[in-house]
Enzyme design. Structure first.
Site, short mmCIF file in Angstrom:
data_model
loop_
_atom_site.label_atom_id
_atom_site.label_comp_id
_atom_site.label_asym_id
_atom_site.label_seq_id
_atom_site.Cartn_x
_atom_site.Cartn_y
_atom_site.Cartn_z
N ALA A 1 19.18 -8.12 2.13
CA ALA A 1 19.37 -9.57 2.08
C ALA A 1 18.75 -10.25 3.29
CB ALA A 1 20.85 -9.90 2.01
N LEU B 1 15.62 -11.80 3.53
CA LEU B 1 14.17 -12.06 3.53
C LEU B 1 13.86 -13.13 2.49
CD1 LEU B 1 11.58 -11.02 4.96
CD2 LEU B 1 11.10 -9.77 2.87
N ASP B 2 14.47 -13.01 1.32
CA ASP B 2 14.27 -14.01 0.27
C ASP B 2 15.62 -14.69 0.01
OD1 ASP B 2 13.26 -15.58 -1.70
OD2 ASP B 2 12.89 -13.98 -3.15
N LYS B 3 15.99 -15.58 0.92
CA LYS B 3 17.33 -16.15 0.89
C LYS B 3 17.56 -17.01 -0.35
CE LYS B 3 18.02 -16.27 5.90
NZ LYS B 3 19.32 -15.68 6.22
N ASN C 1 17.92 -12.13 15.34
CA ASN C 1 17.93 -13.38 14.58
C ASN C 1 19.28 -14.05 14.67
OD1 ASN C 1 19.36 -13.85 11.75
ND2 ASN C 1 19.02 -11.64 11.94
N MET D 1 19.68 -16.89 12.39
CA MET D 1 19.30 -17.89 11.39
C MET D 1 20.49 -18.79 11.02
SD MET D 1 16.17 -16.94 11.04
CE MET D 1 15.51 -17.80 9.62
N PHE E 1 22.54 -18.53 8.16
CA PHE E 1 22.62 -18.82 6.70
C PHE E 1 21.88 -20.12 6.32
CE2 PHE E 1 26.99 -16.47 6.06
CZ PHE E 1 26.34 -15.25 6.18
N ASN F 1 29.23 -11.01 1.78
CA ASN F 1 28.74 -10.81 3.15
C ASN F 1 29.75 -11.37 4.14
OD1 ASN F 1 27.36 -10.54 5.52
ND2 ASN F 1 25.83 -12.11 5.07
N SER G 1 27.77 -11.21 8.92
CA SER G 1 26.76 -11.89 9.72
C SER G 1 27.39 -12.32 11.04
CB SER G 1 26.22 -13.12 8.98
OG SER G 1 25.53 -13.92 9.92
N ASN H 1 26.25 -14.65 12.88
CA ASN H 1 25.78 -15.99 13.22
C ASN H 1 26.57 -17.13 12.59
OD1 ASN H 1 23.61 -14.85 14.75
ND2 ASN H 1 22.65 -14.34 12.80
N THR H 2 27.68 -16.79 11.93
CA THR H 2 28.59 -17.81 11.41
C THR H 2 29.93 -17.56 12.10
OG1 THR H 2 27.45 -17.95 9.29
CG2 THR H 2 29.74 -18.67 9.32
N LYS I 1 29.55 -6.17 2.43
CA LYS I 1 28.58 -5.79 3.47
C LYS I 1 29.24 -5.86 4.83
CE LYS I 1 23.90 -6.58 5.13
NZ LYS I 1 22.60 -7.16 4.80
N ASN J 1 25.03 -4.52 8.53
CA ASN J 1 24.35 -5.73 8.96
C ASN J 1 23.78 -5.51 10.39
OD1 ASN J 1 23.64 -8.56 9.11
ND2 ASN J 1 25.25 -8.92 7.61
N GLY K 1 16.57 -3.34 13.30
CA GLY K 1 15.40 -2.50 13.52
C GLY K 1 15.75 -1.19 14.19
N TYR L 1 14.66 -3.83 5.80
CA TYR L 1 14.30 -5.19 6.21
C TYR L 1 13.31 -5.09 7.37
CZ TYR L 1 14.62 -10.21 7.00
OH TYR L 1 14.31 -11.55 7.13
C1 LIG Z 1 15.72 -12.43 9.97
C2 LIG Z 1 16.88 -11.74 9.32
C3 LIG Z 1 17.70 -12.45 8.46
C4 LIG Z 1 18.78 -11.80 7.84
N1 LIG Z 1 19.56 -12.52 6.97
C5 LIG Z 1 20.58 -11.89 6.34
C6 LIG Z 1 21.37 -12.58 5.39
O1 LIG Z 1 21.15 -13.76 5.09
N2 LIG Z 1 22.39 -11.91 4.80
C7 LIG Z 1 22.67 -10.58 5.07
O2 LIG Z 1 23.60 -10.02 4.49
N3 LIG Z 1 21.92 -9.91 5.96
C8 LIG Z 1 20.90 -10.51 6.58
N4 LIG Z 1 20.13 -9.82 7.47
C9 LIG Z 1 20.48 -8.40 7.79
C10 LIG Z 1 19.65 -7.41 6.98
O3 LIG Z 1 19.87 -7.55 5.61
C11 LIG Z 1 20.00 -5.96 7.41
O4 LIG Z 1 21.34 -5.69 7.06
C12 LIG Z 1 19.83 -5.73 8.91
O5 LIG Z 1 18.71 -6.41 9.41
C13 LIG Z 1 19.69 -4.24 9.24
O6 LIG Z 1 18.59 -3.66 8.60
P1 LIG Z 1 17.15 -3.49 9.30
O7 LIG Z 1 17.37 -2.82 10.61
O8 LIG Z 1 16.35 -2.68 8.32
O9 LIG Z 1 16.60 -4.86 9.45
C14 LIG Z 1 19.04 -10.43 8.11
C15 LIG Z 1 18.20 -9.73 8.98
C16 LIG Z 1 17.13 -10.36 9.59
C17 LIG Z 1 16.26 -9.56 10.53
#
Ligand SMILES: Cc1cc2nc3c(=O)[nH]c(=O)nc-3n(C[C@H](O)[C@H](O)[C@H](O)COP(=O)(O)O)c2cc1C
Length: 341
Positions: free
Chosen positions: A61, A63-65, A110, A112, A114, A171, A174, A176-177, A216, A245, A267, A317
């Site tokens: 989740a 990338l394509d919100k 990040n 962001m 939501f 979810n 996050s 960030n909320t 999640k 997450n 990452g 992601y």
């Molecule tokens: C830019 C960015 C935006 C993300 N937005 C969401 C989100 O809206 N909802 C969510 O459940 N996770 C979000 N994630 C978390 C990813 O879905 C993932 O759980 C997390 O980045 C760990 O995986 P990765 O290390 O492969 O990136 C976001 C991650 C990134 C980097």
């Protein structure tokens, strides 16, 4: 090809690069330029939560919100794509800049918050899609909804997307909320999930279709907290769990450019941590709920290790941003190879 595109894109700010990459992907899809350059979707079906996934590798989740790029993302060969996080009402998210690449550690921070176009837009986008990948829809709460009333936002979300999703994600992880992660613990978790399970049962009856509900979770939980979370998920019969997450632990990027930015880290620095959480959750769940493993998967070996730790499926992601679309088939093939042994 991707390494060249990446060089160009990485000269832009984080968020602009993501936007341009997605728009270029849409343009390439319109010109039918994706299929000749990308490996065919690996057909290696996996049955999880009663669903047949074409292969075990999904897009995580965020990338394509808004489900604006489904058709083109579907051509990259994912077994499933998770859109969102979507909140009931549109909201702008945090002020920019809010996405920072840290290439020295193959990481992203990040915050962001939501940013999304809201449920009506997302439902409009998904209702006529005809993807080969399965579709997960990830739900959140609006910033202005008090955490104590969060359940109402998730109920509105579940009701709106139920008929269009293959599975729905709650979810609560996050960073960030403000206050959102508190919903992962104790009575707050039960008070959130119980009404959602009741709504799921009612909607299943109404639509004659059981849509799995998954939660999640964050990687920043100790063993006791994970045990307690797992007990609740088992007790309430959730259908699955996504681990994990982003993390609030920034020690891996200390001293690097952007390493002090507020937000969640994803990452490479997350690979070990997410894998360990998957292992501990798998122990605590004793096979009652499947795990979707995500966090720091950058190679076929990482994907195999995540399955060995107890995940049934994986999501990408940050690895996808750094490595490009070839990572999808690499991981899917490696996992399919394991199942044969
Ligand atoms: C830019 C960015 C935006 C993300 N937005 C969401 C989100 O809206 N909802 C969510 O459940 N996770 C979000 N994630 C978390 C990813 O879905 C993932 O759980 C997390 O980045 C760990 O995986 P990765 O290390 O492969 O990136 C976001 C991650 C990134 C980097």
């Amino acid at each position: 090809m991707y390494s060249l595109a990446r060089k160009l894109l990485f000269t832009l700010s984080g968020e602009a690069a993501h936007q341009i990459a997605l728009e270029s992907l849409d343009a390439a899809a319109r010109l039918r330029l994706i299929k000749p350059f990308v490996a065919k979707r690996l057909q290696a079906p996996v049955k999880v939560m009663g669903l047949e996934f074409p292969n075990a590798v999904g897009l995580a989740a965020g990338l394509d919100k808004n489900a604006d790029h489904l058709n083109s993302l579907d051509q990259l060969g994912f077994g499933f794509i998770e859109v969102g996080t979507v909140t009931p009402r549109p909201q702008p998210g945090n002020p920019k800049p809010r996405l920072f690449r840290i290439p020295e550690q193959e990481a992203i921070i990040n915050r962001m918050g939501f940013n999304n176009k809201g449920l009506d837009h997302l439902v409009n986008q998904v209702q006529n899609q005809s993807m080969n990948a399965l579709l997960g829809i990830n739900l959140g709460k609006n910033l202005t909804t008090p955490v104590e009333e969060a359940v109402n936002d998730y109920l509105v979300g579940l009701e709106a997307v139920y008929n269009f999703a293959d599975y729905v994600t709650v979810n609560i992880s996050s960073p960030n909320t403000p206050g959102l992660r508190n919903l992962q613990y104790g009575e707050a978790l039960k008070d959130l999930l119980q009404p959602l399970k009741e709504a799921q049962a009612r909607l299943a009856d109404q639509h004659q279709r059981h849509v799995p509900l998954v939660v999640k979770v964050a990687p920043d939980m100790d063993e006791d907290e994970l045990q307690s979370l797992a007990a609740t998920l088992r007790q309430l019969k959730l259908d699955g769990v996504i681990a994990t997450n982003t993390t609030l632990d920034k020690s891996a990027v200390e001293g690097l450019r952007y390493g002090e930015e507020a937000g969640g880290l994803s990452g490479r620095p997350l690979t070990e941590k997410s894998c360990e959480i998957t292992r501990q959750l798998a122990d605590a769940l004793e096979g009652d709920l499947p795990i979707i493993g995500v966090g720091g998967i950058f190679s076929a070996e990482d994907a195999v290790e995540r399955i060995e730790a107890g995940a049934s499926l994986v999501q990408l992601y940050t690895g996808f941003i750094y490595r490009g679309p070839s990572l999808i088939s690499e991981c899917a093939e490696a996992i399919a190879g394991m199942n044969k042994n």
